[in-house]
Enzyme design. Sequence first.
Site, PDB file in Angstrom:
ATOM      1  N   GLN A   1      -2.585  -1.547  -0.665  1.00  0.00           N
ATOM      2  CA  GLN A   1      -1.849  -0.321  -0.243  1.00  0.00           C
ATOM      3  C   GLN A   1      -1.679  -0.629   1.366  1.00  0.00           C
ATOM      4  O   GLN A   1      -1.403   0.247   2.029  1.00  0.00           O
ATOM      5  CB  GLN A   1      -2.894   0.771  -0.484  1.00  0.00           C
ATOM      6  N   ASN A   2      -2.462  -1.542   1.849  1.00  0.00           N
ATOM      7  CA  ASN A   2      -2.558  -1.794   3.170  1.00  0.00           C
ATOM      8  C   ASN A   2      -1.456  -2.228   3.893  1.00  0.00           C
ATOM      9  O   ASN A   2      -0.459  -3.039   3.352  1.00  0.00           O
ATOM     10  CB  ASN A   2      -3.666  -2.765   3.638  1.00  0.00           C
ATOM     11  N   VAL A   3      -1.075  -1.902   4.976  1.00  0.00           N
ATOM     12  CA  VAL A   3       0.084  -2.284   5.811  1.00  0.00           C
ATOM     13  C   VAL A   3       0.013  -3.330   6.909  1.00  0.00           C
ATOM     14  O   VAL A   3       0.907  -3.451   7.677  1.00  0.00           O
ATOM     15  CB  VAL A   3       0.752  -0.809   6.314  1.00  0.00           C
TER      16      VAL A   3
ATOM     17  N   HIS B   1       2.669   0.049   0.173  1.00  0.00           N
ATOM     18  CA  HIS B   1       3.228   1.088   1.009  1.00  0.00           C
ATOM     19  C   HIS B   1       3.995   0.557   2.294  1.00  0.00           C
ATOM     20  O   HIS B   1       4.048   1.089   3.310  1.00  0.00           O
ATOM     21  CB  HIS B   1       2.064   1.929   1.523  1.00  0.00           C
TER      22      HIS B   1
ATOM     23  N   CYS C   1      16.149   1.108  10.974  1.00  0.00           N
ATOM     24  CA  CYS C   1      16.705   2.036  11.210  1.00  0.00           C
ATOM     25  C   CYS C   1      17.321   2.941   9.882  1.00  0.00           C
ATOM     26  O   CYS C   1      17.329   2.300   8.958  1.00  0.00           O
ATOM     27  CB  CYS C   1      17.763   1.986  12.133  1.00  0.00           C
TER      28      CYS C   1
ATOM     29  N   CYS D   1      23.328  -1.171  15.613  1.00  0.00           N
ATOM     30  CA  CYS D   1      24.074   0.079  15.452  1.00  0.00           C
ATOM     31  C   CYS D   1      24.862   0.292  16.775  1.00  0.00           C
ATOM     32  O   CYS D   1      25.962   0.661  16.584  1.00  0.00           O
ATOM     33  CB  CYS D   1      23.167   1.369  15.289  1.00  0.00           C
TER      34      CYS D   1
ATOM     35  N   ASN E   1     -16.062  -0.584  -4.929  1.00  0.00           N
ATOM     36  CA  ASN E   1     -15.785   0.135  -3.880  1.00  0.00           C
ATOM     37  C   ASN E   1     -17.163   1.077  -3.351  1.00  0.00           C
ATOM     38  O   ASN E   1     -17.915   1.154  -4.016  1.00  0.00           O
ATOM     39  CB  ASN E   1     -14.692   1.172  -4.157  1.00  0.00           C
TER      40      ASN E   1
ATOM     41  N   SER F   1     -17.125  -5.194  -0.681  1.00  0.00           N
ATOM     42  CA  SER F   1     -16.721  -6.453  -1.429  1.00  0.00           C
ATOM     43  C   SER F   1     -17.081  -7.627  -0.592  1.00  0.00           C
ATOM     44  O   SER F   1     -17.193  -8.814  -1.259  1.00  0.00           O
ATOM     45  CB  SER F   1     -15.116  -5.972  -1.331  1.00  0.00           C
TER      46      SER F   1
END
Length: 418
Positions: free
Chosen positions: A136-138, A164, A172, A234, A303, A322
């Site tokens: 889930q980390n970006v 994610h 854009c 663009c 966790n 962890s």
Amino acid sequence: MRISIPTIPPSLLSAVGQSGNKSFPSEADVNAAVQKISSFLAGSRNTLILTGAGVSVDSGIRAYRGKDGRYMNPNYKPIFYQDLVDPGPKGHLFRQRYWARSYLGYPHVRDSLPNPTHFSIVALQYLNIVSSVITQNVDGLHLKALEMGSLDQADFKEKILELHGTLHTVHCRHGHKIDRAAFQTMLSECNPQWKAYADDLEQTSTQHRTNPDGDVDLRGVKFDDFVVPPCERCLAEGRNESILKPDVVFFGESIANHVKTRSFDMVETCDRLLVVGTTLATYSAFRLLKHAMELHKPVLMLNVGPTRADSISSLEKIDIQSGSVLPSVCRTLSASEIQRLRVSCLLVSYNHQQRMIMAMHLSSLIGDADDIFPPTAFMDKVFIPILLGFQHGSFKGINQMTGLHENYLATSILRALR
């Protein structure tokens, strides 16, 4: 349409408040956790790992929630997708706020390094125990760990799904993608005063509170002078497009169908699921655990603190950090001295000093290595490509150079590390 911020049910948070905070785990707790996780993974060649923000805490990136399951930043107010892409004046103000905060916060995420948990997951991939990873980390730290561990990136990278998205790319509305480093330069050029402020922060080692999504917590600051540059491609096509966003799924934004489909496919094709460092507050992650349990897959959760899944009585959970257990799990699951050595090398990839100690010991074993390779090139020419065997598959290069048996080399270096 009303959009709520993902959270953990209040009843579960109340239960944690009544039980109080747990003390630091004892050695017995750690050993029991290592044994439990090792038993769970033993014999598997197709484990799926699902990770969350807790995995990156040891890299200096804050998690959304603390050990009690509540937001660590009580003033946290995320920007919703609908606000960010609003073409009107309100949306423009939201984008100014977001990109100003992100401009200051991104360098911290960009420069963060993988920690023992990231490298342990890479080691489990190398051991052919973990077949795929959903994060889930970006922050891109799982991919950075692959690069630092010198693994075959093309093969392993395809098996990591960033559920994610990623902060390291911008796009854009017309699908033009921009590398975040290039966009960061564009932001600097358009905002010299903010650039001077950012430089001052770096020189004085001052750091604002950084959120997990890469922006900083700024109060009492006006953003109406911050310039968000338009998409250059663009402009070349005759459009002035100033609605740009990182390749991150914002609150209120749906995950792309192909990403959702792939995440479910990964759950369906794995033989078990290990969940690490996440409260599963977002439904996009929680539903993957639910799907695995509906398919009667073995599931284990690692966790600290309460999670959205705590009400599922059949779910087994280990409440421990962890990074304190996964490196030992990797060593436990290594089948041979050579495999243990390669895993040990991976697990110290984040520690340059330990890597140099290993390289120096190998140098003493093979005698004149310093004459063959200058010290500055020793790590790249001998230590990583030959010792780890990632490029050659064995110790043949050193065997031919020294006549030393590979098991002797592996055992000797492991002994030196203890």
